[in-house]
Motif scaffolding. Structure first.
Motif, PDB file in Angstrom:
ATOM      1  N   SER A 179       1.155  -1.072   0.064  1.00  0.00           N
ATOM      2  CA  SER A 179       0.199   0.229   0.143  1.00  0.00           C
ATOM      3  C   SER A 179       0.961   1.365   0.243  1.00  0.00           C
ATOM      4  O   SER A 179       2.070   1.320   0.674  1.00  0.00           O
ATOM      5  N   SER A 233      -3.130   1.943   6.936  1.00  0.00           N
ATOM      6  CA  SER A 233      -3.886   1.299   5.547  1.00  0.00           C
ATOM      7  C   SER A 233      -4.222  -0.020   5.884  1.00  0.00           C
ATOM      8  O   SER A 233      -3.711  -0.359   7.196  1.00  0.00           O
ATOM      9  N   SER A 289      -4.456  -2.955   4.484  1.00  0.00           N
ATOM     10  CA  SER A 289      -4.203  -4.241   4.362  1.00  0.00           C
ATOM     11  C   SER A 289      -3.157  -4.421   4.487  1.00  0.00           C
ATOM     12  O   SER A 289      -2.797  -5.372   4.778  1.00  0.00           O
ATOM     13  N   ILE A 326      -6.284  -2.962  -4.743  1.00  0.00           N
ATOM     14  CA  ILE A 326      -6.405  -2.694  -5.785  1.00  0.00           C
ATOM     15  C   ILE A 326      -6.514  -0.785  -6.290  1.00  0.00           C
ATOM     16  O   ILE A 326      -7.600  -0.225  -5.423  1.00  0.00           O
ATOM     17  N   ASN A 329      -6.786   1.449  -8.924  1.00  0.00           N
ATOM     18  CA  ASN A 329      -6.896   1.687 -10.629  1.00  0.00           C
ATOM     19  C   ASN A 329      -7.130   0.160 -11.043  1.00  0.00           C
ATOM     20  O   ASN A 329      -7.035  -0.042 -11.886  1.00  0.00           O
ATOM     21  N   THR A 355     -14.361  -2.241  -5.894  1.00  0.00           N
ATOM     22  CA  THR A 355     -14.684  -2.935  -7.008  1.00  0.00           C
ATOM     23  C   THR A 355     -13.956  -4.382  -5.759  1.00  0.00           C
ATOM     24  O   THR A 355     -13.740  -5.070  -4.851  1.00  0.00           O
TER      25      THR A 355
HETATM   26  C1  LIG Z   1      -4.687   5.413  -6.703  1.00  0.00           C
HETATM   27  C2  LIG Z   1      -5.701   4.453  -5.624  1.00  0.00           C
HETATM   28  C3  LIG Z   1      -6.374   3.891  -6.545  1.00  0.00           C
HETATM   29  C4  LIG Z   1      -7.442   3.274  -6.473  1.00  0.00           C
HETATM   30  N1  LIG Z   1      -7.981   2.236  -6.882  1.00  0.00           N
HETATM   31  C5  LIG Z   1      -8.706   1.313  -6.813  1.00  0.00           C
HETATM   32  C6  LIG Z   1     -10.183   1.204  -7.671  1.00  0.00           C
HETATM   33  O1  LIG Z   1     -10.139   0.219  -8.983  1.00  0.00           O
HETATM   34  N2  LIG Z   1     -10.856   0.220  -6.893  1.00  0.00           N
HETATM   35  C7  LIG Z   1     -11.039  -0.002  -5.517  1.00  0.00           C
HETATM   36  O2  LIG Z   1     -12.003  -0.597  -5.454  1.00  0.00           O
HETATM   37  N3  LIG Z   1     -10.844   1.000  -4.493  1.00  0.00           N
HETATM   38  C8  LIG Z   1      -9.433   1.966  -5.347  1.00  0.00           C
HETATM   39  N4  LIG Z   1      -9.452   2.342  -4.620  1.00  0.00           N
HETATM   40  C9  LIG Z   1      -8.877   1.769  -3.235  1.00  0.00           C
HETATM   41  C10 LIG Z   1      -8.259   1.318  -2.435  1.00  0.00           C
HETATM   42  O3  LIG Z   1      -7.773   0.035  -2.828  1.00  0.00           O
HETATM   43  C11 LIG Z   1      -8.644   1.088  -1.539  1.00  0.00           C
HETATM   44  O4  LIG Z   1      -8.982   2.455  -0.655  1.00  0.00           O
HETATM   45  C12 LIG Z   1      -7.720  -0.049   0.206  1.00  0.00           C
HETATM   46  O5  LIG Z   1      -8.752   0.040   1.531  1.00  0.00           O
HETATM   47  C13 LIG Z   1      -6.500   0.908  -0.006  1.00  0.00           C
HETATM   48  O6  LIG Z   1      -5.578  -0.554   0.676  1.00  0.00           O
HETATM   49  P1  LIG Z   1      -5.542   0.716   2.053  1.00  0.00           P
HETATM   50  O7  LIG Z   1      -6.101   0.498   3.370  1.00  0.00           O
HETATM   51  O8  LIG Z   1      -3.845  -0.587   2.382  1.00  0.00           O
HETATM   52  O9  LIG Z   1      -4.607   1.697   1.606  1.00  0.00           O
HETATM   53  C14 LIG Z   1      -8.064   3.406  -4.981  1.00  0.00           C
HETATM   54  C15 LIG Z   1      -7.361   3.759  -3.912  1.00  0.00           C
HETATM   55  C16 LIG Z   1      -5.746   4.660  -4.723  1.00  0.00           C
HETATM   56  C17 LIG Z   1      -5.297   5.225  -3.824  1.00  0.00           C
END
Ligand SMILES: Cc1cc2nc3c(=O)[nH]c(=O)nc-3n(C[C@H](O)[C@H](O)[C@H](O)COP(=O)(O)O)c2cc1C
Length: 192
Positions: free
Chosen positions: A9, A15, A17, A92, A94, A141
């Motif tokens: 992440s 975060s 994940s 995920i 994008n 997603t």
């Molecule tokens: C650059 C970027 C692109 C993302 N694209 C998607 C996406 O395509 N689909 C989705 O469901 N979430 C998307 N998200 C949301 C993240 O997947 C979601 O917030 C995730 O939990 C982040 O994980 P983390 O808490 O470990 O940082 C995106 C977030 C970021 C920063």
């Protein structure tokens, strides 16, 4: 046992994940286990400046940039080869993997070390007897849906390296129902 934990992440604080991967590690780790940790957000390089079709440049033709790239690649491959269990956490981004995770896969895929092709074109993964856990998070997603290009790709990548035992833990669609999504992932970890 050696457990290799990889986080990807781009956010360190808050975060999901990363925190789920930590929970998973605590759940499976035995007192004598060794943990190798890699944060892809701290150090990563993109494969670039290649002069041949594969990841191979004669040493006398390598620039300082190439040398750094191969050093990191060698280190990542060594860590992977050394481990018995691999935990990869990834949000995920994008619809696919974070760019650092894709860059990691490009550096970890080394012919005759992590994979090879037989003369008749058959693909063989060279990492044996390893188990992997993938901790996947997303906003909207749905894991396994046709817009999730991260999970099937990452599973294929590990299979390509010979790692066939891949277990997926997911907190997907957190933007839709955060509590439910986290509870589901925590239960999946608890049930391991
Ligand atoms: C650059 C970027 C692109 C993302 N694209 C998607 C996406 O395509 N689909 C989705 O469901 N979430 C998307 N998200 C949301 C993240 O997947 C979601 O917030 C995730 O939990 C982040 O994980 P983390 O808490 O470990 O940082 C995106 C977030 C970021 C920063």
């Amino acid at each position: 046992m050696k457990i290799y934990q990889i986080d990807s992440s781009a956010r360190k604080e808050g975060s999901i994940s990363r925190s789920l991967a930590k929970k998973l590690l605590n759940k499976i780790k035995k007192p004598d286990d060794e943990v190798i940790y890699r944060d892809l957000d701290d150090e990563m390089l993109f494969v670039s400046g290649l002069t041949e079709s594969g990841m191979k440049i004669p040493e006398d033709k390598q620039t300082d940039g190439h040398k750094k790239m191969f050093q990191l690649s060698d280190k990542l491959v060594e860590e992977l080869k050394d481990s018995d269990v691999i935990i990869i956490s990834a949000p995920i981004y994008n619809f696919g993997p974070p760019a650092t995770l894709k860059a990691w896969s490009d550096l970890a895929a080394r012919v005759n070390t992590t994979f090879k092709y037989t003369p008749d074109g058959k693909r063989i993964g060279l990492l044996k007897d390893k188990k992997a856990y993938l901790v996947i998070t997303s906003g909207g997603t749905k894991i396994g849906s046709e817009e999730d290009f991260l999970t099937p790709w990452l599973k294929l990548m590990l299979n390509f390296f010979g790692i066939m035992d891949v277990k997926i833990i997911s907190a997907d669609q957190m933007a839709i129902d955060y509590e439910k999504s986290i509870a589901k992932a925590e239960k999946e970890i608890e049930d391991l």
